[in-house]
Design a protein around this motif. Sequence first.
Motif, PDB file in Angstrom:
ATOM      1  N   MET A 146       0.829  -1.205   0.000  1.00  0.00           N
ATOM      2  CA  MET A 146       0.000   0.000   0.000  1.00  0.00           C
ATOM      3  C   MET A 146       0.860   1.251   0.000  1.00  0.00           C
ATOM      4  O   MET A 146       2.021   1.229   0.418  1.00  0.00           O
ATOM      5  CB  MET A 146      -0.928   0.013   1.217  1.00  0.00           C
ATOM      6  CG  MET A 146      -0.198   0.090   2.542  1.00  0.00           C
ATOM      7  SD  MET A 146      -1.307   0.077   3.976  1.00  0.00           S
ATOM      8  CE  MET A 146      -1.877  -1.622   3.996  1.00  0.00           C
ATOM      9  N   ILE A 147       0.288   2.326  -0.496  1.00  0.00           N
ATOM     10  CA  ILE A 147       0.922   3.648  -0.412  1.00  0.00           C
ATOM     11  C   ILE A 147      -0.039   4.546   0.351  1.00  0.00           C
ATOM     12  O   ILE A 147      -1.150   4.818  -0.110  1.00  0.00           O
ATOM     13  CB  ILE A 147       1.213   4.239  -1.802  1.00  0.00           C
ATOM     14  CG1 ILE A 147       2.144   3.326  -2.603  1.00  0.00           C
ATOM     15  CG2 ILE A 147       1.831   5.629  -1.660  1.00  0.00           C
ATOM     16  CD1 ILE A 147       2.398   3.792  -4.030  1.00  0.00           C
ATOM     17  N   ASP A 148       0.382   4.985   1.525  1.00  0.00           N
ATOM     18  CA  ASP A 148      -0.469   5.820   2.368  1.00  0.00           C
ATOM     19  C   ASP A 148      -0.073   7.288   2.202  1.00  0.00           C
ATOM     20  O   ASP A 148      -0.621   7.996   1.370  1.00  0.00           O
ATOM     21  CB  ASP A 148      -0.352   5.360   3.817  1.00  0.00           C
ATOM     22  CG  ASP A 148      -1.353   6.045   4.730  1.00  0.00           C
ATOM     23  OD1 ASP A 148      -2.029   6.997   4.281  1.00  0.00           O
ATOM     24  OD2 ASP A 148      -1.469   5.644   5.904  1.00  0.00           O
TER      25      ASP A 148
ATOM     26  N   ASN B 146      -1.163  14.795   1.765  1.00  0.00           N
ATOM     27  CA  ASN B 146      -0.695  15.346   0.481  1.00  0.00           C
ATOM     28  C   ASN B 146       0.131  14.331  -0.301  1.00  0.00           C
ATOM     29  O   ASN B 146       1.079  14.694  -1.002  1.00  0.00           O
ATOM     30  CB  ASN B 146       0.104  16.624   0.709  1.00  0.00           C
ATOM     31  CG  ASN B 146       1.345  16.395   1.562  1.00  0.00           C
ATOM     32  OD1 ASN B 146       1.382  15.446   2.349  1.00  0.00           O
ATOM     33  ND2 ASN B 146       2.348  17.258   1.413  1.00  0.00           N
ATOM     34  N   ALA B 147      -0.217  13.052  -0.192  1.00  0.00           N
ATOM     35  CA  ALA B 147       0.525  11.994  -0.882  1.00  0.00           C
ATOM     36  C   ALA B 147       0.641  12.217  -2.390  1.00  0.00           C
ATOM     37  O   ALA B 147       1.724  12.035  -2.960  1.00  0.00           O
ATOM     38  CB  ALA B 147      -0.115  10.638  -0.592  1.00  0.00           C
ATOM     39  N   PRO B 148      -0.441  12.611  -3.096  1.00  0.00           N
ATOM     40  CA  PRO B 148      -0.295  12.817  -4.546  1.00  0.00           C
ATOM     41  C   PRO B 148       0.778  13.834  -4.904  1.00  0.00           C
ATOM     42  O   PRO B 148       1.553  13.623  -5.848  1.00  0.00           O
ATOM     43  CB  PRO B 148      -1.693  13.298  -4.967  1.00  0.00           C
ATOM     44  CG  PRO B 148      -2.614  12.705  -3.954  1.00  0.00           C
ATOM     45  CD  PRO B 148      -1.846  12.753  -2.663  1.00  0.00           C
TER      46      PRO B 148
ATOM     47  N   VAL C 110       3.950   5.677 -10.843  1.00  0.00           N
ATOM     48  CA  VAL C 110       3.430   5.025  -9.651  1.00  0.00           C
ATOM     49  C   VAL C 110       2.280   4.134 -10.114  1.00  0.00           C
ATOM     50  O   VAL C 110       1.216   4.622 -10.505  1.00  0.00           O
ATOM     51  CB  VAL C 110       2.941   6.049  -8.608  1.00  0.00           C
ATOM     52  CG1 VAL C 110       2.367   5.335  -7.385  1.00  0.00           C
ATOM     53  CG2 VAL C 110       4.070   6.992  -8.207  1.00  0.00           C
ATOM     54  N   VAL C 111       2.499   2.817 -10.094  1.00  0.00           N
ATOM     55  CA  VAL C 111       1.539   1.855 -10.626  1.00  0.00           C
ATOM     56  C   VAL C 111       0.759   1.246  -9.471  1.00  0.00           C
ATOM     57  O   VAL C 111       1.344   0.636  -8.568  1.00  0.00           O
ATOM     58  CB  VAL C 111       2.262   0.749 -11.431  1.00  0.00           C
ATOM     59  CG1 VAL C 111       1.236  -0.173 -12.092  1.00  0.00           C
ATOM     60  CG2 VAL C 111       3.195   1.349 -12.474  1.00  0.00           C
TER      61      VAL C 111
ATOM     62  N   PHE D 257      -2.726  12.239 -10.335  1.00  0.00           N
ATOM     63  CA  PHE D 257      -1.573  13.050 -10.728  1.00  0.00           C
ATOM     64  C   PHE D 257      -0.925  12.426 -11.959  1.00  0.00           C
ATOM     65  O   PHE D 257      -1.229  11.282 -12.334  1.00  0.00           O
ATOM     66  CB  PHE D 257      -0.565  13.175  -9.579  1.00  0.00           C
ATOM     67  CG  PHE D 257      -0.150  11.860  -8.965  1.00  0.00           C
ATOM     68  CD1 PHE D 257       1.036  11.245  -9.331  1.00  0.00           C
ATOM     69  CD2 PHE D 257      -0.955  11.234  -8.015  1.00  0.00           C
ATOM     70  CE1 PHE D 257       1.423  10.034  -8.767  1.00  0.00           C
ATOM     71  CE2 PHE D 257      -0.576  10.029  -7.435  1.00  0.00           C
ATOM     72  CZ  PHE D 257       0.610   9.431  -7.818  1.00  0.00           C
ATOM     73  N   ALA D 258      -0.050  13.178 -12.605  1.00  0.00           N
ATOM     74  CA  ALA D 258       0.461  12.803 -13.926  1.00  0.00           C
ATOM     75  C   ALA D 258       1.202  11.467 -13.927  1.00  0.00           C
ATOM     76  O   ALA D 258       1.125  10.707 -14.897  1.00  0.00           O
ATOM     77  CB  ALA D 258       1.371  13.913 -14.461  1.00  0.00           C
TER      78      ALA D 258
END
Length: 330
Positions: free
Chosen positions: A234-236, A268-270, A281-282, A295-296
């Motif tokens: 996971m990415i928090d 503000n993770a993005p 980021v997949v 985000f891009a």
Amino acid sequence: MEDVMTADSAKQRMKIFALNSNRPLAEKIAREAGVTLGKATVKHFSDGEIQVNIDESIRGDEVYVIQSISEPVNDMLLELLIMVDALRRASASQINVVIPYYGYSRQDRKARSREPITAKLIADLLEMDKITRVVSIDLHAAQIQGFFDVPVDHLVAAPLLASYFTDHQITDNLVVVSPDHAGVSRARTMAELLGTPIAIIDNRNVESSESLDEIPTEIIGEVEGKTCIVVDDMIDTGTRITISATALKNAGATKVYGCATHAIFSKNAPEILQNSQLEKVVVTDSIRIDESKRFAKLVQMSVGPLVGNAIKMIHNNEPLEPLFRSSIKD
């Protein structure tokens, strides 16, 4: 002839319902399973109280409820528990909960004195609600399966995520990287799918995972001149994978990609991820990502076909083993 008719009628008795956490994913799952979403209404009163109404008969049906326990976590959990209660009281024959992202999964053990094991508490609540089965994807810790006394089908997104890199010919001079020692088995699984070696960022300072200023300097394995894929479940906040990318670049990596199943993207993770040294980021759509959080550099792949196929196989009493080897995509 009678056996054929019985089998056909049994297939028609499968129903899939969606709650509020991720309806777009639920629609993909239902489409793959070959059914339309069941009719249900979920209301939130002004004081936060939740009401669920099932708007069609489900008597004797095999029901699957799609609900990630994601932000707002407690509301999504209560929706699921209340829906299960409604299904049971409406005489569903089986109540299968499909939880693409199992919230509270990080609290899977007592790491300090006087800590709860909340992942077990969630399992107890679901079992008290009399569920029949759990289907989930990439639990934070595999032992969470043992918290349940009902069957748990633990799906993995690694073949799907790996397919992004093979489809885009990102396969040369590649190494899969674990951001810490705890994620080595996850990195090894991805490395086996891609046929690459692994490396480990020797991040022993837990606090540094929350600070962009403390970059690990020790890396186990060869990354100089390599294209690296940092793999996590996971990415928090985005901090850990961002400092991992910086550490790899400092060690001579040419390109760094981030890869994870569950995109929580809190705070503000993005912004952090977009400004990082990551190429892409997949992630998957196990958690719905609002437009404000896109985000891009973001690449999102759908687990809808994976879960939809799993539901069909469970319904037909078929083994799920093929899903652990194939990369099912739209």
